[in-house]
Scaffold this motif. Structure first.
Motif, PDB file in Angstrom:
ATOM      1  N   SER A 555       1.086  -1.047   0.172  1.00 13.72           N
ATOM      2  CA  SER A 555       0.233   0.163   0.337  1.00 13.72           C
ATOM      3  C   SER A 555       0.523   1.265   0.154  1.00 13.72           C
ATOM      4  O   SER A 555       1.318   1.393   0.745  1.00 13.72           O
ATOM      5  CB  SER A 555      -0.994   0.227   1.326  1.00 13.72           C
ATOM      6  N   ALA A 556       0.730   2.004  -0.993  1.00 14.17           N
ATOM      7  CA  ALA A 556       1.214   3.567  -1.033  1.00 14.17           C
ATOM      8  C   ALA A 556       0.983   4.259  -0.326  1.00 14.17           C
ATOM      9  O   ALA A 556       1.772   4.598   0.678  1.00 14.17           O
ATOM     10  CB  ALA A 556       1.246   4.333  -2.699  1.00 14.17           C
ATOM     11  N   ARG A 557      -0.282   4.273   0.675  1.00  8.81           N
ATOM     12  CA  ARG A 557      -0.946   5.218   1.453  1.00  8.81           C
ATOM     13  C   ARG A 557       0.198   4.779   2.239  1.00  8.81           C
ATOM     14  O   ARG A 557       0.334   5.703   3.877  1.00  8.81           O
ATOM     15  CB  ARG A 557      -1.863   4.884   1.075  1.00  8.81           C
ATOM     16  N   LEU A 560       2.899   6.427   2.758  1.00  9.55           N
ATOM     17  CA  LEU A 560       3.224   7.663   2.675  1.00  9.55           C
ATOM     18  C   LEU A 560       3.290   8.403   4.080  1.00  9.55           C
ATOM     19  O   LEU A 560       3.168   9.511   4.162  1.00  9.55           O
ATOM     20  CB  LEU A 560       1.802   7.952   0.896  1.00  9.55           C
ATOM     21  N   ASP A 561       1.838   7.945   4.910  1.00 11.40           N
ATOM     22  CA  ASP A 561       1.444   8.460   6.269  1.00 11.40           C
ATOM     23  C   ASP A 561       2.272   8.170   6.746  1.00 11.40           C
ATOM     24  O   ASP A 561       3.050   9.100   8.226  1.00 11.40           O
ATOM     25  CB  ASP A 561       0.509   7.023   6.440  1.00 11.40           C
ATOM     26  N   PHE A 576       7.239   9.587  -2.249  1.00 12.11           N
ATOM     27  CA  PHE A 576       6.695   9.708  -2.969  1.00 12.11           C
ATOM     28  C   PHE A 576       7.172   9.542  -4.922  1.00 12.11           C
ATOM     29  O   PHE A 576       6.304   8.561  -5.226  1.00 12.11           O
ATOM     30  CB  PHE A 576       6.169  11.043  -2.978  1.00 12.11           C
ATOM     31  N   PHE A 592      -1.214   7.822  -9.207  1.00 13.65           N
ATOM     32  CA  PHE A 592      -2.199   7.375  -8.531  1.00 13.65           C
ATOM     33  C   PHE A 592      -3.645   6.772  -8.816  1.00 13.65           C
ATOM     34  O   PHE A 592      -4.105   7.552  -9.171  1.00 13.65           O
ATOM     35  CB  PHE A 592      -1.556   7.704  -7.335  1.00 13.65           C
ATOM     36  N   GLU A 596      -6.359   3.794  -4.111  1.00 10.39           N
ATOM     37  CA  GLU A 596      -5.437   3.849  -3.443  1.00 10.39           C
ATOM     38  C   GLU A 596      -5.531   4.738  -2.423  1.00 10.39           C
ATOM     39  O   GLU A 596      -4.389   4.630  -1.514  1.00 10.39           O
ATOM     40  CB  GLU A 596      -3.879   4.430  -4.292  1.00 10.39           C
ATOM     41  N   HIS A 597      -6.445   6.121  -2.544  1.00  9.68           N
ATOM     42  CA  HIS A 597      -6.342   6.863  -1.268  1.00  9.68           C
ATOM     43  C   HIS A 597      -5.337   7.494  -0.835  1.00  9.68           C
ATOM     44  O   HIS A 597      -4.805   8.127  -0.238  1.00  9.68           O
ATOM     45  CB  HIS A 597      -7.886   6.117  -0.298  1.00  9.68           C
ATOM     46  N   CYS A 598      -4.907   8.350  -1.886  1.00  7.79           N
ATOM     47  CA  CYS A 598      -3.529   8.642  -1.378  1.00  7.79           C
ATOM     48  C   CYS A 598      -3.435  10.322  -1.911  1.00  7.79           C
ATOM     49  O   CYS A 598      -2.609  10.947  -2.207  1.00  7.79           O
ATOM     50  CB  CYS A 598      -2.362   8.250  -2.727  1.00  7.79           C
ATOM     51  N   GLU A 599      -5.311  10.673  -2.472  1.00  9.04           N
ATOM     52  CA  GLU A 599      -5.072  12.363  -3.226  1.00  9.04           C
ATOM     53  C   GLU A 599      -4.565  13.726  -2.097  1.00  9.04           C
ATOM     54  O   GLU A 599      -4.029  14.597  -2.008  1.00  9.04           O
ATOM     55  CB  GLU A 599      -7.267  12.630  -3.212  1.00  9.04           C
ATOM     56  N   HIS A 601      -1.941  13.297  -0.405  1.00  5.36           N
ATOM     57  CA  HIS A 601      -0.753  13.041  -0.237  1.00  5.36           C
ATOM     58  C   HIS A 601      -0.280  14.145  -1.635  1.00  5.36           C
ATOM     59  O   HIS A 601       1.219  14.638  -1.342  1.00  5.36           O
ATOM     60  CB  HIS A 601      -0.135  11.215   0.019  1.00  5.36           C
TER      61      HIS A 601
END
Length: 620
Positions: A555-557, A560-561, A576, A592, A596-599, A601
Motif C-alpha cells: 500500500s502506497a498510502r 506515505l502516511d 512519493f 495514483f 489507493e486513496h492517496c489524494e 498526499h
C-alpha cells in the motif's frame, strides 16, 4: 548455607488451640480441617480450615470421648464417632433439624476403625470385618446402606482426591485392597502385595500404617511404602517403594527411591515431588519420579538434590502479654510431635499450628550443576518461569557463562515444551472449528503453565539485556541468537523475527540478521514492515519490501502516511517519487489510482514542491 534451604513452611499457618488434657485435636484430610474439641464438645468445637469460609465454631453434648470427627464435603453434615459400634450425625444444613441421629454398623461383632465421607451425603464405615457404604438423608435423619464388602481389615488409608480407600488385609497386613467410590458405587481395584524386607515366623502383622501413604503424583495414584533397612539383608539403607495404582489393570511396582540412610522417616508430596523427612538428621530429601538417572535402572532413583533442612521458622508471639521487643520464638523443626499428612501438610498439635510445605526453586539452581537436568527439573514445577529465565541469563554472561552446546540444550528443552503447548492449542482450535460432533465438547482448552517460555519471554527477559552487556563479543551474541533460531526451527516453530528486529536498538547487527533470516523463512512480511514503519525507518522498510520482491503489491498510502509523520520533507519526497516510479512501470502513468486513496498526499506534495515537481521522475 541459608540460601540452600529449598523447602519452607508456609508463612501464614492455620492456628488452633494446641492439644491439652481438656482439648483434643483431630485432622480431616479430605476437607483439610483441624478440629479442636474441648471437653468432648460441651465447652466448644472450633474448626479451622485452609480459608476462613471453612472455619466453624459450635457446641455439642458431651456423650463420651470423641474418637473421630469430620464434616461432609461443604460442611453440610457432621459425623462424630464416640464408640466402636456407631457414628453420630448432626445436620448443619440451614432449616434442617439440628437433632443428632445415629447409625450402628450392620456387621455383627465388628468394630468401626473409622469413616470417610466420599461426597456431601455419602459415607463409608471401615470396620475390622469390611466396609459399609451409606447414603445419608439429612431431612429424614437416617441412612441407607448402599453396598457392603466383607474382608478382614487391619487398618485403612484414604485418598480424598481420588476417593480411593486402601485396606490392609491378611495376617501380615501386606496384601492391600484398594476400593474406589463414586456416585453411590464402589468398585474393587486390583489388590496387590507389598514385598516385606523380612517374612516373620510365625506370621504376624508386619506392615505398619505409618509406613504407607497414598498420593497423586503427576496425575497418577501411587501407594508409597517406606521399606526400612533390614539388618539381616545387609542393605545399605531404607527405600521408598512406589506402586502405581491404575483405575483398571494390575498394580505395579514402579519406582524405588534410595534414601541411603536409616531411621525414622515421614513422607509428603509437594509440586509433584516426593519429599522424605529424616528425623534424626533433621533434613529432607526430594525425588522427582520423572527424572531418570542415566546410570541407574529405569525405576531406581537417587535424590535430586543433597539433603537439606527445612528453612528455619520463627513462631510470632501474640496476645496481650507480648512485649514489643520480644523476638519470635524459633520453631523446633522435625519435632517428634509433628504429624505429617498428604499431600503437603505438617501439623504440630502441641504448638497449635498447621503448615503447608512449599518448595523454593531459586536455591535448587546452585545445587543442581547439570543445566540440562536442572531444566528438566524446573520445567515440571509450578512457579518456574522467572527462575528458568534467570538461569538462561546466567548461562549467557558472567562467571556462570556456559559453553554453546549447554546453551543449545537449554534452548531445546524450553522449545520442546513451547512446541507441545502450540500443538495442543492448534488441536483444540481445530476441534472447536469442526464443531461438537467431532468431540470438541469433551476437549478442554490447554492450560498455559509457567513452563511455556515463548519467544516474547526470551527476547524481553534474556536476549535483549544480554545483547546490551558490555564486554560480550559480537561473535558470541550472533552464535547465541542463531542457536535460538536453530532450536525454534528444529521444533518447527515459526520465528517471530519482529521481536529480533526489536533488539536492533541495543545490538545493530540483529537488524540485518533478522531480515536475512526472514527472507529464508518466508515469514509474513507485513509484520516486519509494520515494525520498521513504527520505528520511522521508512526507507529501511522500502528497501526490505524491494529485497523480498513485494514492492509492486504494498500500500502506497501506508508508506506515505509514515513518511509524512516523520516531518522530514525530503524523506516524503523520496518515498512519493518511489511510488510514482512504480506506477509508471506498472501502468505507464505516474498517477495514483483512486482506489489507493492517496489524494491528500498528492495535494501535500504539490504544496511542498509545486505542480511542476509532479512530472519529474526520480530514483531512490
Amino acid at each position: 548455607m541459608a540460601e540452600e534451604h529449598y523447602l519452607e513452611l508456609s508463612e501464614n499457618p492455620v492456628q488452633f488451640e494446641h492439644a491439652s488434657s481438656v482439648n483434643n485435636v483431630f485432622f480431616d484430610e479430605a476437607n483439610k480441617q483441624v478440629f479442636a474439641v474441648r471437653s468432648g464438645g460441651a465447652t466448644g468445637v472450633v474448626v479451622k480450615g485452609p480459608d476462613d469460609k471453612s472455619s466453624v465454631a459450635f457446641r455439642m453434648d458431651d456423650k463420651g470421648e470423641v474418637k473421630c470427627i469430620k464434616f461432609s464435603i461443604g460442611n453440610k453434615i457432621l459425623a462424630v464417632q464416640r464408640t466402636s459400634k456407631s457414628v453420630d450425625f448432626i445436620n448443619f444444613i440451614p432449616d434442617y433439624p439440628h437433632t443428632e441421629f445415629t447409625q450402628e454398623c450392620k456387621t455383627r461383632n465388628a468394630s468401626i476403625l473409622g469413616f470417610c465421607w466420599t461426597s456431601w451425603n455419602e459415607i463409608v464405615f471401615i470396620t475390622d470385618q469390611g466396609v459399609e457404604f451409606y447414603q445419608v438423608f439429612p431431612d429424614k435423619r437416617n441412612l441407607k446402606l448402599l453396598k457392603s464388602q466383607s474382608i478382614n481389615v487391619n487398618w485403612y488409608q484414604y485418598c480424598p482426591e481420588t476417593a480411593v480407600i486402601l485396606l490392609s488385609t491378611t495376617v501380615q497386613g501386606n496384601v492391600l485392597q484398594p476400593l474406589a467410590f463414586k456416585n453411590g458405587n464402589v468398585s474393587k481395584m486390583s489388590k496387590f502385595e507389598i514385598e516385606l524386607p523380612v517374612i516373620p515366623k510365625p506370621a504376624k502383622l508386619s506392615l505398619s500404617e505409618r509406613d504407607v501413604a497414598m498420593a497423586t503424583i503427576y496425575g497418577q495414584l501411587y501407594v508409597m511404602y517406606l521399606k526400612h533397612h533390614s539388618r539381616t539383608a545387609n542393605s545399605p539403607g531404607a527405600e521408598v517403594v512406589l506402586y502405581h495404582l491404575p483405575r483398571e489393570g494390575p498394580c505395579k511396582k514402579s519406582h524405588v527411591l534410595k534414601l541411603n540412610t536409616t531411621g525414622k522417616f515421614a513422607l509428603n508430596i509437594v509440586d509433584n515431588l516426593v519429599v522424605v523427612h529424616h528425623q534424626s538428621s533433621q533434613t529432607s530429601l526430594i525425588f522427582d519420579i520423572r527424572l531418570k538417572e542415566p546410570d541407574c535402572s529405569v525405576n531406581t532413583q537417587q535424590p535430586v538434590l543433597p539433603a537439606r533442612s527445612i528453612h528455619p521458622y520463627r513462631i510470632p508471639l501474640s496476645g496481650s502479654a507480648v512485649v514489643p521487643s520480644q523476638p519470635p520464638v524459633p520453631c523446633q523443626l522435625y519435632s517428634s510431635s509433628w504429624s505429617v499428612f498428604q499431600p503437603d501438610i505438617i501439623i504440630s498439635a502441641s504448638e497449635g499450628y498447621l503448615w503447608y510445605l512449599q518448595v523454593k526453586l531459586p536455591p535448587t539452581v546452585k545445587l543442581l550443576q547439570d543445566k540440562g537436568k536442572l531444566m528438566d527439573f524446573l520445567l515440571r514445577r509450578r512457579d518456574c518461569k522467572m527462575v528458568i529465565l534467570s538461569v538462561c541469563s546466567q548461562i549467557l554472561e558472567g562467571s556462570e557463562k556456559a559453553e554453546l552446546p549447554v546453551v543449545a540444550t537449554v534452548f531445546d528443552k524450553l522449545n520442546q515444551v513451547y512446541k507441545e503447548y502450540l500443538e495442543a492449542e492448534q488441536s483444540y482450535a481445530a476441534a472447536v472449528e469442526s464443531g461438537p460432533s467431532r468431540g470438541a465438547a469433551t476437549q478442554k482448552r490447554p492450560v498455559r503453565t509457567q513452563a511455556v517460555i515463548d519467544q516474547s519471554d526470551m527476547y524481553t527477559h534474556v536476549l535483549s539485556s544480554f545483547s546490551e552487556r558490555k564486554g560480550v563479543s559480537h561473535k558470541f551474541i550472533i552464535a547465541v541468537l542463531m542457536e535460538y533460531i536453530r532450536s525454534l526451527n528444529q521444533y518447527q516453530i515459526t520465528v517471530q523475527a519482529c521481536l529480533l528486529l526489536s533488539l536492533e536498538g541495543t545490538y545493530p547487527p540483529a537488524h540485518q540478521l533478522s531480515l536475512d533470516m526472514l527472507k529464508r523463512l518466508s515469514t509474513a512480511n507485513d509484520e516486519i514492515v509494520e515494525v520498521l514503519l513504527s520505528k520511522q525507518q521508512v526507507l529501511g522498510a522500502l528497501r526490505f519490501i524491494r529485497s523480498v520482491g513485494a514492492h509492486d503489491n504494498v500500500s502506497a498510502r501506508k508508506f506515505l502516511d509514515a513518511a509524512r509523520q516523520t516531518g522530514d520533507q525530503m524523506l516524503f519526497y523520496t518515498v512519493f517519487r518511489s511510488f510514482q516510479q512504480r506506477n509508471q512501470r506498472l501502468r505507464g502513468s505516474p498517477a495514483f489510482n483512486p482506489g489507493e486513496h492517496c489524494e491528500e498526499h498528492v495535494t501535500h506534495f504539490k504544496q511542498l514542491f509545486g505542480e511542476q515537481a509532479m512530472m519529474k521522475a526520480s530514483t531512490v
